[in-house]
Design a protein around this motif. Sequence first.
Motif, mmCIF file in Angstrom:
data_model
loop_
_atom_site.group_PDB
_atom_site.id
_atom_site.type_symbol
_atom_site.label_atom_id
_atom_site.label_comp_id
_atom_site.label_asym_id
_atom_site.label_seq_id
_atom_site.Cartn_x
_atom_site.Cartn_y
_atom_site.Cartn_z
ATOM 1 N N CYS A 113 26.959 22.463 -22.916
ATOM 2 C CA CYS A 113 26.443 23.967 -23.341
ATOM 3 C C CYS A 113 27.675 24.733 -23.231
ATOM 4 O O CYS A 113 28.316 25.236 -22.099
ATOM 5 N N GLN B 178 20.028 19.469 -11.550
ATOM 6 C CA GLN B 178 18.457 20.019 -11.474
ATOM 7 C C GLN B 178 17.594 19.171 -12.249
ATOM 8 O O GLN B 178 16.462 18.980 -11.913
ATOM 9 N N ARG C 86 10.384 25.264 -12.086
ATOM 10 C CA ARG C 86 10.079 26.468 -11.636
ATOM 11 C C ARG C 86 10.395 27.580 -12.269
ATOM 12 O O ARG C 86 11.499 27.846 -12.504
ATOM 13 N N PRO C 87 9.540 28.655 -12.514
ATOM 14 C CA PRO C 87 9.913 29.835 -13.271
ATOM 15 C C PRO C 87 10.333 31.077 -12.335
ATOM 16 O O PRO C 87 10.357 32.118 -12.778
ATOM 17 N N GLY D 161 12.298 32.331 -8.503
ATOM 18 C CA GLY D 161 12.907 31.398 -7.175
ATOM 19 C C GLY D 161 13.813 30.309 -7.385
ATOM 20 O O GLY D 161 14.593 30.200 -8.355
ATOM 21 N N MET E 58 19.204 25.719 -6.073
ATOM 22 C CA MET E 58 20.283 25.788 -6.994
ATOM 23 C C MET E 58 21.705 25.672 -6.228
ATOM 24 O O MET E 58 22.588 25.170 -6.804
ATOM 25 N N GLY F 186 13.525 37.587 -12.394
ATOM 26 C CA GLY F 186 13.155 36.290 -11.784
ATOM 27 C C GLY F 186 13.259 35.070 -12.326
ATOM 28 O O GLY F 186 13.721 34.061 -12.174
ATOM 29 N N PHE F 187 12.765 35.341 -13.736
ATOM 30 C CA PHE F 187 12.747 34.426 -14.521
ATOM 31 C C PHE F 187 14.059 33.748 -15.291
ATOM 32 O O PHE F 187 14.092 32.552 -14.970
ATOM 33 N N THR G 51 16.816 33.758 -13.789
ATOM 34 C CA THR G 51 17.748 33.217 -12.808
ATOM 35 C C THR G 51 16.939 31.972 -12.048
ATOM 36 O O THR G 51 17.768 31.399 -11.209
ATOM 37 N N SER G 52 15.716 31.771 -12.543
ATOM 38 C CA SER G 52 15.172 30.565 -11.873
ATOM 39 C C SER G 52 15.560 29.531 -12.553
ATOM 40 O O SER G 52 15.969 29.376 -13.619
ATOM 41 N N PRO G 53 14.969 27.997 -11.999
ATOM 42 C CA PRO G 53 15.416 26.873 -12.631
ATOM 43 C C PRO G 53 14.995 26.825 -13.922
ATOM 44 O O PRO G 53 15.862 26.333 -14.906
ATOM 45 N N LEU G 54 13.629 27.182 -14.464
ATOM 46 C CA LEU G 54 13.093 27.153 -15.838
ATOM 47 C C LEU G 54 14.027 27.879 -16.644
ATOM 48 O O LEU G 54 14.456 27.727 -17.617
ATOM 49 N N ARG H 31 17.271 28.759 -16.352
ATOM 50 C CA ARG H 31 18.712 28.092 -16.536
ATOM 51 C C ARG H 31 18.465 27.133 -17.573
ATOM 52 O O ARG H 31 19.398 26.768 -18.459
ATOM 53 N N ILE H 32 17.301 26.378 -17.704
ATOM 54 C CA ILE H 32 16.968 25.490 -18.618
ATOM 55 C C ILE H 32 16.802 26.028 -20.161
ATOM 56 O O ILE H 32 17.271 25.618 -21.238
ATOM 57 N N ALA I 185 18.363 28.707 -20.858
ATOM 58 C CA ALA I 185 19.884 28.932 -21.473
ATOM 59 C C ALA I 185 20.289 27.463 -22.044
ATOM 60 O O ALA I 185 21.071 27.408 -22.924
ATOM 61 N N ALA I 186 20.075 26.732 -21.402
ATOM 62 C CA ALA I 186 20.520 25.155 -21.776
ATOM 63 C C ALA I 186 20.061 24.901 -23.243
ATOM 64 O O ALA I 186 20.703 24.383 -23.877
ATOM 65 N N ARG J 151 19.245 26.995 -25.278
ATOM 66 C CA ARG J 151 19.942 27.816 -26.378
ATOM 67 C C ARG J 151 21.344 27.468 -26.654
ATOM 68 O O ARG J 151 21.709 27.300 -27.727
ATOM 69 N N GLU J 152 22.049 26.919 -25.663
ATOM 70 C CA GLU J 152 23.349 26.603 -25.760
ATOM 71 C C GLU J 152 23.666 25.119 -26.642
ATOM 72 O O GLU J 152 24.360 25.013 -27.443
ATOM 73 N N HIS K 264 14.187 17.723 -21.060
ATOM 74 C CA HIS K 264 13.526 18.812 -21.189
ATOM 75 C C HIS K 264 13.143 18.616 -22.746
ATOM 76 O O HIS K 264 14.092 18.536 -23.426
#
Lengths: 249, 305
Positions: free
Chosen positions: A90, A104, A112-113, A115, A120, B173-174, B176-179, B181-182, B184-185, B187-188, B198
């Motif tokens: 990326c 991850q 998780r959407p 928190g 992390m 919140g969305f 910056t959440s694990p999902l 970030r994915i 963003a991945a 997208r990249e 994923h």
Amino acid sequence: MSLLECRGLTRAWGAFRAVDGVDLDLAEREICAVIGPNGAGKSTLFAMIAGNLRKSAGTVRFDGEEVSQLSAPALASRGVARSFQITAICPGLTALENVRLGVQARQPLRWRPFGGSAAMREGETRALHWLERLSLADRAQTPAGELAHGDQRLLEVAVALAQEPRLLILDEPTQGMSVEETRRTVDLLHGVMAEAATAVLLVEHDLDVVFALAPRIVVLHRGRKIADGPAAQVRADDAVQQAYLGGLD
Amino acid sequence: MRPADPRLVLLLIALAGVLAFVLPGHATTLLTEALILALFALSLDLLVGHARLTSFGHAGPWALGAYLAGAMMLSWGVPLPFAVLLAGLGTAALAIPIGWLCVRTGGVTFAMLSLAFAQLGYAVVVKWNAVTGGSDGLAGIPRAGLPDVLAGREGYHLLVAVFLAAAYLVAHGFITSPLGRIVAAVRENEQRAEALGHDPRRIRLTVFVLSYFLAGIAGALYAGFAGYVSPELFFWTVSGHVLVMVILGGAGTLIGPMLGALVFFYAEHELSALTESWGLFLGLLFILVVIFAPRGLMGLVRRTS
């Protein structure tokens, strides 16, 4: 029981068979290199094993489970990690974030959407460990796209290792590197492959790299497997000499 | 780009909220509308900025949310806060099948499909006279079930500010959440995201649905604000304007598009009082921003600070 069992893997485009009836078994933690001249079907074979490409014929079993029809994401979730011939990272994210995304991928709450900041932070620690092992730690905060070519290749390996795979597929990890970079990369790979408890399938053009890293070698020629065995034996094989090693002269 | 400190953003929204008690009445009304548009632009930023899915049809969820909330309050007297939330959920529910078709790929295909669905919505509300009021729309929508304090000008302004703050927290919140970030991945590098386990289409669908949910809420708040809804809410120019707000403010920053919405709205308001051809000047402003601040106004702020 083998970790990976491929039977009669074939990929045809019209009359052309890029990969033609290849059988390949791999035990847990076994390291095996696949070599062959350009167009021998190495990348096509890997793409079929990792679920990136549909098979014209043949089956793949992974860890005792029939996985021939599974997609790349499904196989990744079962523990297959890979690097690509053309680096797939990326570019806009930092080196650290790239590897953290690899960590991850194995975390239970990865989708998780909201928190998840504790997971992390923990992921960053793990990611930093792999960056250190591939001597990229000082570039952790650099956007991956701004790294030098050789470092991008290593970063992709770090991402794959961070996934803690059971099968690691490396498609020409030293592609495009100078002699010196290649030597350094081989040393680094040697170290991390010993540490990670994973089987490795490796495509490589550079025979010095192959002999340094892989105790076992499979030779492909025009889509067919023409040799499979311990490195020294394959090196001495007449057919291999003719098809590949001789062809370099 | 690193997201702005959420506490700062919340503070700014709170300030915009209490301004209602300082400003003269008509200025408060203007600011209320601007904050609703800020929420609308925020929702599009999730798609355009964070997932790099350029939508030409964001008027679709906006208008859908407005019609749903309008109909609920007009016909059944559903209290406004519930009507707004239900309208957002209804929009999100419809976003699942629409998104499933739209997010197969990004790029031009996505842009055109999203536009097509917004146009389809326009056609439906114009033709379906009995329910939607046809080309006249629905008029006389009450701010149902609100105590007088909140139904008034200042009260409603505060309510909008609260919804905007909540929507911002959800969006922040969305991403910056694990999902997030994915997302963003994906997208990249789609190939990398797949190799990490994923499915890019599903990941894009999640952000699509969230974006439509928030846009539906923005539209619903607009229905309560204006008191009427009409098919013009579905116009492609609405989709164009909100896209300009996002790019003007700085896509991918969340706060940028919200500020972009304010700048766009006030520029339009001031310019249209001066000249008929306000669109021309707004277009020039947009061109200047794109040339001299390709990352939008937020990019400019980041560079000077």
